[in-house]
Scaffold this motif. Sequence first.
Motif, PDB file in Angstrom:
ATOM      1  N   ARG A 119      42.287  29.419  31.770  1.00  0.00           N
ATOM      2  CA  ARG A 119      43.010  29.098  32.477  1.00  0.00           C
ATOM      3  C   ARG A 119      42.779  28.067  34.100  1.00  0.00           C
ATOM      4  O   ARG A 119      41.201  28.209  34.253  1.00  0.00           O
ATOM      5  CB  ARG A 119      42.787  30.986  33.266  1.00  0.00           C
ATOM      6  CG  ARG A 119      43.544  31.672  31.992  1.00  0.00           C
ATOM      7  CD  ARG A 119      42.747  33.450  32.745  1.00  0.00           C
ATOM      8  NE  ARG A 119      43.859  33.710  33.474  1.00  0.00           N
ATOM      9  CZ  ARG A 119      44.276  33.835  35.289  1.00  0.00           C
ATOM     10  NH1 ARG A 119      42.719  33.407  35.900  1.00  0.00           N
ATOM     11  NH2 ARG A 119      45.220  33.878  35.701  1.00  0.00           N
ATOM     12  N   GLU A 173      46.852  30.193  40.565  1.00  0.00           N
ATOM     13  CA  GLU A 173      46.392  31.729  40.620  1.00  0.00           C
ATOM     14  C   GLU A 173      45.605  31.954  42.391  1.00  0.00           C
ATOM     15  O   GLU A 173      46.245  33.078  42.535  1.00  0.00           O
ATOM     16  CB  GLU A 173      45.581  32.333  39.465  1.00  0.00           C
ATOM     17  CG  GLU A 173      45.657  33.897  40.040  1.00  0.00           C
ATOM     18  CD  GLU A 173      44.738  34.691  39.262  1.00  0.00           C
ATOM     19  OE1 GLU A 173      44.885  35.990  38.517  1.00  0.00           O
ATOM     20  OE2 GLU A 173      43.451  33.826  38.466  1.00  0.00           O
ATOM     21  N   TYR A 182      50.665  29.711  30.468  1.00  0.00           N
ATOM     22  CA  TYR A 182      49.685  29.737  31.302  1.00  0.00           C
ATOM     23  C   TYR A 182      49.571  30.819  32.237  1.00  0.00           C
ATOM     24  O   TYR A 182      49.993  32.417  31.724  1.00  0.00           O
ATOM     25  CB  TYR A 182      49.276  28.063  31.495  1.00  0.00           C
ATOM     26  CG  TYR A 182      49.212  27.524  29.749  1.00  0.00           C
ATOM     27  CD1 TYR A 182      48.482  27.296  29.075  1.00  0.00           C
ATOM     28  CD2 TYR A 182      49.935  27.091  29.557  1.00  0.00           C
ATOM     29  CE1 TYR A 182      47.931  26.598  27.861  1.00  0.00           C
ATOM     30  CE2 TYR A 182      49.836  25.701  28.307  1.00  0.00           C
ATOM     31  CZ  TYR A 182      48.592  25.947  27.495  1.00  0.00           C
ATOM     32  OH  TYR A 182      49.570  25.097  26.775  1.00  0.00           O
ATOM     33  N   VAL A 183      48.870  30.177  33.137  1.00  0.00           N
ATOM     34  CA  VAL A 183      48.790  31.501  34.430  1.00  0.00           C
ATOM     35  C   VAL A 183      50.153  31.337  34.837  1.00  0.00           C
ATOM     36  O   VAL A 183      50.758  32.677  35.214  1.00  0.00           O
ATOM     37  CB  VAL A 183      48.094  30.217  35.087  1.00  0.00           C
ATOM     38  CG1 VAL A 183      48.529  31.083  36.506  1.00  0.00           C
ATOM     39  CG2 VAL A 183      46.970  30.976  34.921  1.00  0.00           C
ATOM     40  N   GLU A 232      53.290  31.653  33.459  1.00  0.00           N
ATOM     41  CA  GLU A 232      53.530  33.491  32.295  1.00  0.00           C
ATOM     42  C   GLU A 232      53.028  34.476  32.905  1.00  0.00           C
ATOM     43  O   GLU A 232      53.532  35.221  32.882  1.00  0.00           O
ATOM     44  CB  GLU A 232      53.746  32.739  30.882  1.00  0.00           C
ATOM     45  CG  GLU A 232      54.244  33.502  29.844  1.00  0.00           C
ATOM     46  CD  GLU A 232      53.603  33.654  28.182  1.00  0.00           C
ATOM     47  OE1 GLU A 232      53.808  34.680  27.934  1.00  0.00           O
ATOM     48  OE2 GLU A 232      53.618  32.662  28.318  1.00  0.00           O
ATOM     49  N   GLU A 233      51.935  34.600  33.407  1.00  0.00           N
ATOM     50  CA  GLU A 233      50.824  35.654  33.186  1.00  0.00           C
ATOM     51  C   GLU A 233      51.536  36.485  34.786  1.00  0.00           C
ATOM     52  O   GLU A 233      51.606  37.572  34.932  1.00  0.00           O
ATOM     53  CB  GLU A 233      49.762  35.201  33.649  1.00  0.00           C
ATOM     54  CG  GLU A 233      48.573  35.112  32.580  1.00  0.00           C
ATOM     55  CD  GLU A 233      47.320  34.989  32.131  1.00  0.00           C
ATOM     56  OE1 GLU A 233      47.350  35.321  33.829  1.00  0.00           O
ATOM     57  OE2 GLU A 233      46.527  34.796  31.768  1.00  0.00           O
ATOM     58  N   THR A 236      55.560  37.684  34.208  1.00  0.00           N
ATOM     59  CA  THR A 236      54.803  38.961  33.864  1.00  0.00           C
ATOM     60  C   THR A 236      55.271  39.736  34.993  1.00  0.00           C
ATOM     61  O   THR A 236      56.136  40.958  35.484  1.00  0.00           O
ATOM     62  CB  THR A 236      54.170  38.628  33.398  1.00  0.00           C
ATOM     63  OG1 THR A 236      54.967  37.644  31.891  1.00  0.00           O
ATOM     64  CG2 THR A 236      54.201  40.557  32.163  1.00  0.00           C
ATOM     65  N   HIS A 237      53.875  39.388  35.783  1.00  0.00           N
ATOM     66  CA  HIS A 237      53.299  40.351  36.829  1.00  0.00           C
ATOM     67  C   HIS A 237      54.320  40.609  38.333  1.00  0.00           C
ATOM     68  O   HIS A 237      54.601  41.182  38.165  1.00  0.00           O
ATOM     69  CB  HIS A 237      52.004  39.259  37.928  1.00  0.00           C
ATOM     70  CG  HIS A 237      51.612  40.742  39.138  1.00  0.00           C
ATOM     71  ND1 HIS A 237      51.580  41.488  39.003  1.00  0.00           N
ATOM     72  CD2 HIS A 237      51.833  40.175  40.071  1.00  0.00           C
ATOM     73  CE1 HIS A 237      50.892  42.228  40.680  1.00  0.00           C
ATOM     74  NE2 HIS A 237      51.335  41.277  40.938  1.00  0.00           N
TER      75      HIS A 237
END
Length: 487
Positions: free
Chosen positions: A403, A408, A429-430, A432-433, A436-437
């Motif tokens: 990551r 971030e 990767y980040v 996509e995270e 989602t958040h």
Amino acid sequence: MSGSRKFSKEIRAFVQSYVEELINDNAAIFAGAGLSASLGYVNWKELLRGIAEGLNLDVDRETNLVALAQYHFNERRNRTELSRRIVAEFSDIRAPSKNHRILARLPISAYWTTNYDKLIETALRSAGKIVDVKYDVAQLKTTAPNRDVVLYKMHGDVDHPDDAVLTKDDYEGYFRKHEPFVTTLSGHLTSKTFLFLGFSFSDPNIDYVMSRVRVMLHNAPKQHYCIMRRERRNESEQEESFEYRKHQQSFLVKDLSRIGVHTLLVDEYEDITLILKAIEREYRQRTVFISGSADEFKKWGNADAHKFVASLSRSLIERHYSVVTGFGRGVGPSVIAGALEPILRERLRYRQSQLIARPFPIAIEGRREREKIYRAYRKQMVKMSGIAVFLFGNKQEDKRIDRADGVEKEFELAVEKGLRVVPVGATGYVAEELWTHVNENFETYYPDATEALKNLFSAIGPSADRSPEKLTEAIMKVIEQIRKDDR
């Protein structure tokens, strides 16, 4: 007008127009005593209240305060008491107001004021700007090195009270003793778009200069703006008196229109802050921070990934956004290439200043020092922007893909600074995270979001069409909807 209520069409049109002037470096501010009044600095009437008492006059019954100052001088034959009052009332350095701080953050290169206090220069210096202050004719001949802003204090400064413009003698001789100020202001009124704040338009100098400019421009002056509170009835005030003041204001508004000043009437002084915030938000949202890094492009392929990033950057430039990038590995070169293509192709339509690249320095020994400098770089990039787009987010360490924590960190900083965040889940990767958040906590990040924005945000998620052109267009629709919802 509250923080959640939409502006009138008139004010929205003004915000759009003034932001265009900011982008083209054509905006200027003229600050009157009202801009300082919220912090406890006195207006002219209060400054001269004691002077009037010494003459056995009632300042509340006087309409010509310049004449009142002259009466005092005629009786005393010196300015000692006038100078003492200026020093007593304006020499203490107070923290600038919200309005001062917002204005200081905007890319305005020329400020004019009739105030003696130091609030404007204090706010500008706190915003990290180099201020060239002019309160004396001799100062107009010199230029401060690397200056960002020129502040013209045309009636003087608290540190030199004996030279302040106060009496009829001062006003009558102004156009001889301070002619370079008059010439410079006339030029700015011809070439720049002014926003008058806290200004009553009772100053004879300003009235003369603006009238002269109108005549020189054959009764077709440049459009300027002022924000003014509607007259409202005071407690215990007679209805007749209130109606008279409203009548006066209506004539003033029409007369200001004659000299090229369009008046925006608001209900509360707090509404001025809301309008300035809207200007800042609209200006910053014309600049998009692209955060991303990648050592691999799983599910994409290198060619399509680079084509997509370049397509996004190019589209932003072509739609007259500015792009900020930290030159993240694997992503930065494509951002640069995409942005430069239209800039170099049509130099009359797009500006090189639309691309702002801040490559991270790599030759820094020591992890702690490197993190400190990197955070400063990130803050600088985020500070320039109003919307942040997040792409990919991976890096290779010890021959494995991990990551990219830098992406971030940039997301967290963007949220902290109030940017609208657009993680592109389709890039994986980040990013996509983060998508989602945000998607799961959408009301937190977009509390006033429309259904249209929610649907458009879904279209850049993990299951989105990954063709460079379609994904680019989907992201652009999200950005445009964000700006529409925020107006």
